[in-house]
Design a protein around this motif. Structure first.
Motif, PDB file in Angstrom:
ATOM      1  N   SER A  79       0.655  -1.232   0.036  1.00  0.00           N
ATOM      2  CA  SER A  79      -0.166  -0.038  -0.174  1.00  0.00           C
ATOM      3  C   SER A  79       0.793   1.223  -0.016  1.00  0.00           C
ATOM      4  O   SER A  79       0.503   2.323  -0.715  1.00  0.00           O
ATOM      5  N   VAL A  80       1.797   1.265   0.759  1.00  0.00           N
ATOM      6  CA  VAL A  80       2.830   2.376   0.720  1.00  0.00           C
ATOM      7  C   VAL A  80       3.429   2.786  -0.623  1.00  0.00           C
ATOM      8  O   VAL A  80       3.776   3.826  -0.882  1.00  0.00           O
ATOM      9  N   ALA A  81       3.783   1.521  -1.220  1.00  0.00           N
ATOM     10  CA  ALA A  81       4.407   1.516  -2.638  1.00  0.00           C
ATOM     11  C   ALA A  81       3.429   2.237  -3.592  1.00  0.00           C
ATOM     12  O   ALA A  81       3.944   3.058  -4.322  1.00  0.00           O
ATOM     13  N   ILE A  82       2.300   1.881  -3.331  1.00  0.00           N
ATOM     14  CA  ILE A  82       1.304   2.395  -4.428  1.00  0.00           C
ATOM     15  C   ILE A  82       1.022   3.869  -4.086  1.00  0.00           C
ATOM     16  O   ILE A  82       0.912   4.729  -5.044  1.00  0.00           O
ATOM     17  N   LEU A  87       1.929   9.674  -6.092  1.00  0.00           N
ATOM     18  CA  LEU A  87       2.375  10.891  -5.900  1.00  0.00           C
ATOM     19  C   LEU A  87       3.571  11.246  -6.849  1.00  0.00           C
ATOM     20  O   LEU A  87       3.589  12.222  -7.466  1.00  0.00           O
ATOM     21  N   ASP A  88       4.499  10.060  -7.133  1.00  0.00           N
ATOM     22  CA  ASP A  88       5.333  10.245  -7.931  1.00  0.00           C
ATOM     23  C   ASP A  88       5.185  10.677  -9.330  1.00  0.00           C
ATOM     24  O   ASP A  88       5.475  11.282 -10.090  1.00  0.00           O
ATOM     25  N   LEU A  89       3.735  10.052  -9.722  1.00  0.00           N
ATOM     26  CA  LEU A  89       3.364  10.185 -10.923  1.00  0.00           C
ATOM     27  C   LEU A  89       2.250  11.355 -11.484  1.00  0.00           C
ATOM     28  O   LEU A  89       1.663  11.469 -12.320  1.00  0.00           O
ATOM     29  N   GLY A  90       2.180  12.264 -10.216  1.00  0.00           N
ATOM     30  CA  GLY A  90       1.538  13.409 -10.418  1.00  0.00           C
ATOM     31  C   GLY A  90       0.203  13.510  -9.805  1.00  0.00           C
ATOM     32  O   GLY A  90      -0.595  14.431 -10.034  1.00  0.00           O
ATOM     33  N   SER A 102     -10.929  -0.643   8.981  1.00  0.00           N
ATOM     34  CA  SER A 102     -10.988  -0.187  10.451  1.00  0.00           C
ATOM     35  C   SER A 102      -9.706   0.824  10.821  1.00  0.00           C
ATOM     36  O   SER A 102      -9.162   0.468  11.774  1.00  0.00           O
ATOM     37  N   GLY A 103      -9.295   1.396  10.122  1.00  0.00           N
ATOM     38  CA  GLY A 103      -8.561   2.359  10.076  1.00  0.00           C
ATOM     39  C   GLY A 103      -7.023   2.015   9.375  1.00  0.00           C
ATOM     40  O   GLY A 103      -6.040   2.988   9.390  1.00  0.00           O
ATOM     41  N   SER A 104      -7.128   0.851   8.573  1.00  0.00           N
ATOM     42  CA  SER A 104      -5.820   0.387   8.120  1.00  0.00           C
ATOM     43  C   SER A 104      -5.288   1.353   6.937  1.00  0.00           C
ATOM     44  O   SER A 104      -4.228   1.845   6.536  1.00  0.00           O
ATOM     45  N   SER A 105      -6.605   2.035   5.974  1.00  0.00           N
ATOM     46  CA  SER A 105      -6.218   2.806   4.926  1.00  0.00           C
ATOM     47  C   SER A 105      -5.578   3.920   5.375  1.00  0.00           C
ATOM     48  O   SER A 105      -4.593   4.651   4.760  1.00  0.00           O
ATOM     49  N   GLU A 106      -6.259   4.671   6.403  1.00  0.00           N
ATOM     50  CA  GLU A 106      -5.531   6.105   6.880  1.00  0.00           C
ATOM     51  C   GLU A 106      -4.155   5.583   7.503  1.00  0.00           C
ATOM     52  O   GLU A 106      -3.151   6.525   7.290  1.00  0.00           O
ATOM     53  N   MET A 107      -3.714   4.639   7.997  1.00  0.00           N
ATOM     54  CA  MET A 107      -2.469   4.563   8.559  1.00  0.00           C
ATOM     55  C   MET A 107      -1.426   4.438   7.580  1.00  0.00           C
ATOM     56  O   MET A 107      -0.411   4.771   7.537  1.00  0.00           O
ATOM     57  N   ILE A 109      -1.774   5.581   4.539  1.00  0.00           N
ATOM     58  CA  ILE A 109      -1.471   6.866   3.866  1.00  0.00           C
ATOM     59  C   ILE A 109      -1.001   7.811   4.701  1.00  0.00           C
ATOM     60  O   ILE A 109       0.040   8.836   4.314  1.00  0.00           O
ATOM     61  N   GLY A 110      -1.025   7.724   6.138  1.00  0.00           N
ATOM     62  CA  GLY A 110      -0.135   8.391   7.022  1.00  0.00           C
ATOM     63  C   GLY A 110       1.327   8.270   7.008  1.00  0.00           C
ATOM     64  O   GLY A 110       1.971   9.067   7.380  1.00  0.00           O
ATOM     65  N   GLU A 111       1.753   6.892   6.490  1.00  0.00           N
ATOM     66  CA  GLU A 111       2.964   6.746   6.533  1.00  0.00           C
ATOM     67  C   GLU A 111       3.782   7.513   5.657  1.00  0.00           C
ATOM     68  O   GLU A 111       4.856   8.053   5.742  1.00  0.00           O
ATOM     69  N   VAL A 112       2.834   7.700   4.548  1.00  0.00           N
ATOM     70  CA  VAL A 112       3.583   8.367   3.468  1.00  0.00           C
ATOM     71  C   VAL A 112       3.441   9.910   3.658  1.00  0.00           C
ATOM     72  O   VAL A 112       4.388  10.846   3.557  1.00  0.00           O
TER      73      VAL A 112
END
Length: 310
Positions: A79-82, A87-90, A102-107, A109-112
């Motif tokens: 997910s972090v790679a995606i 963002l790299d692609l614009g 249950s919060g995984s998606s936000e977590m 994204i938050g890493e990035v």
């Protein structure tokens, strides 16, 4: 100063302390990755942008949704790679929700966001339509997303009972307004699957943005007879319109249209941007490539596409 503003200040200081080390070196790495991505594009095409309603932000016509791999627990690295690649692609708009995984998606994204927060318009959602519930959820969302503010906070999946709840005392609407006044959120939005209920909501209240399913088959969207009314209201109020469910939750792939045709159908509607959840990196690459080459379809093209899947 309110207690919530005190909590916000505390949260902001905590985030700075937690992420400050190594920011400069990581930022340089991200800049290099973005430059490399641009160079890997044979035509070096930029992502087309257009205004996101009255927000003052120019959004890319293709954006990243927080579902797909991003809502699956245990897919951190993927997910972090995606997200980084998007963002790299614009891509400059990311949509998620406290409810996803249950919060995984936000977590994820938050890493990035620890190092790339200023590159995106960040949107998430509250599925609690009470004042206290929303105040609890936003603190959780801000912590997971590693930010002290949201560019867009949305009422998640509005249906009739939830809409009725907003009109009562101590509703999420009052929480949203307070959070906006304090600067915790910058814009207020609403999402749902019913063109009628969304039309009622935006007629009753001046939202900044609205998220709605739009695809060639008309699948997932409910009360589609209200779609003209919906677009009339969003145009009149200059609201940012975000489209989702381009591929009908994946169900439209293989029904005679390519992902490119489905994407172009939705992008040809009066929308600001189109979000897609990603499960495979190659799908992201293909979608971004198609978005960068997008040309609006004619009315005749649109009718032909609809005829194939209906």
């Amino acid at each position: 100063m309110s207690k919530r503003l005190d909590r916000r200040t505390f949260l902001k200081n905590s985030l700075i302390a937690a992420t400050g080390i190594g920011l400069a070196s990581t930022a340089n790495k991200d800049l290099f990755a973005k430059s490399a991505a641009w160079l890997s594009d044979p035509e070096n095409n930029p992502m087309p942008k257009q205004p996101l309603g009255n927000t003052g932000y120019d959004v890319g016509i293709y954006s990243l949704g927080g579902q797909g791999a991003l809502e699956v627990p245990g897919t951190f690295d993927k997910s972090v790679a995606i997200i980084n690649r998007a963002l790299d692609l614009g891509v400059n708009y990311i949509d998620t929700a406290a409810y996803y995984g249950s919060g995984s998606s936000e977590m994820y994204i938050g890493e990035v966001m620890k190092t790339r927060r200023d590159e995106v318009f960040l949107a998430t959602k509250s599925h609690d339509y009470t004042y206290d519930g929303t105040m609890r959820l936003i603190e959780e969302s801000l912590r997971r997303l590693n930010t002290d503010h949201l560019d867009l906070y949305q009422h998640h999946y509005m249906f009739q009972e939830r809409y009725d709840r907003l009109l009562k005392k101590d509703s999420a609407r009052h929480a949203f307004e307070e959070l906006k006044e304090e600067g915790v959120i910058r814009n207020i939005g609403v999402t749902g699957h019913s063109a009628r209920i969304l039309s009622d909501a935006i007629e009753n209240y001046d939202y900044d943005c609205v998220l709605i399913p739009l695809n060639a088959a008309g699948s997932i969207l409910q009360d589609d007879g209200n779609l003209d009314r919906f677009f009339g209201l969003t145009s009149e109020k200059n609201m940012g319109v975000i489209a989702m469910k381009v591929f009908g939750g994946g169900g439209l792939i293989g029904r005679g249209l390519t992902p490119k045709q489905l994407l172009y159908y939705t992008m040809s509607q009066p929308v600001s941007t189109t979000i897609v959840g990603i499960s495979q990196m190659e799908h992201l690459e293909e979608n971004v490539r198609n978005a960068k080459q997008f040309k609006p379809l004619t009315d005749e093209d649109i009718m032909e596409l609809k005829a194939v899947v209906q």
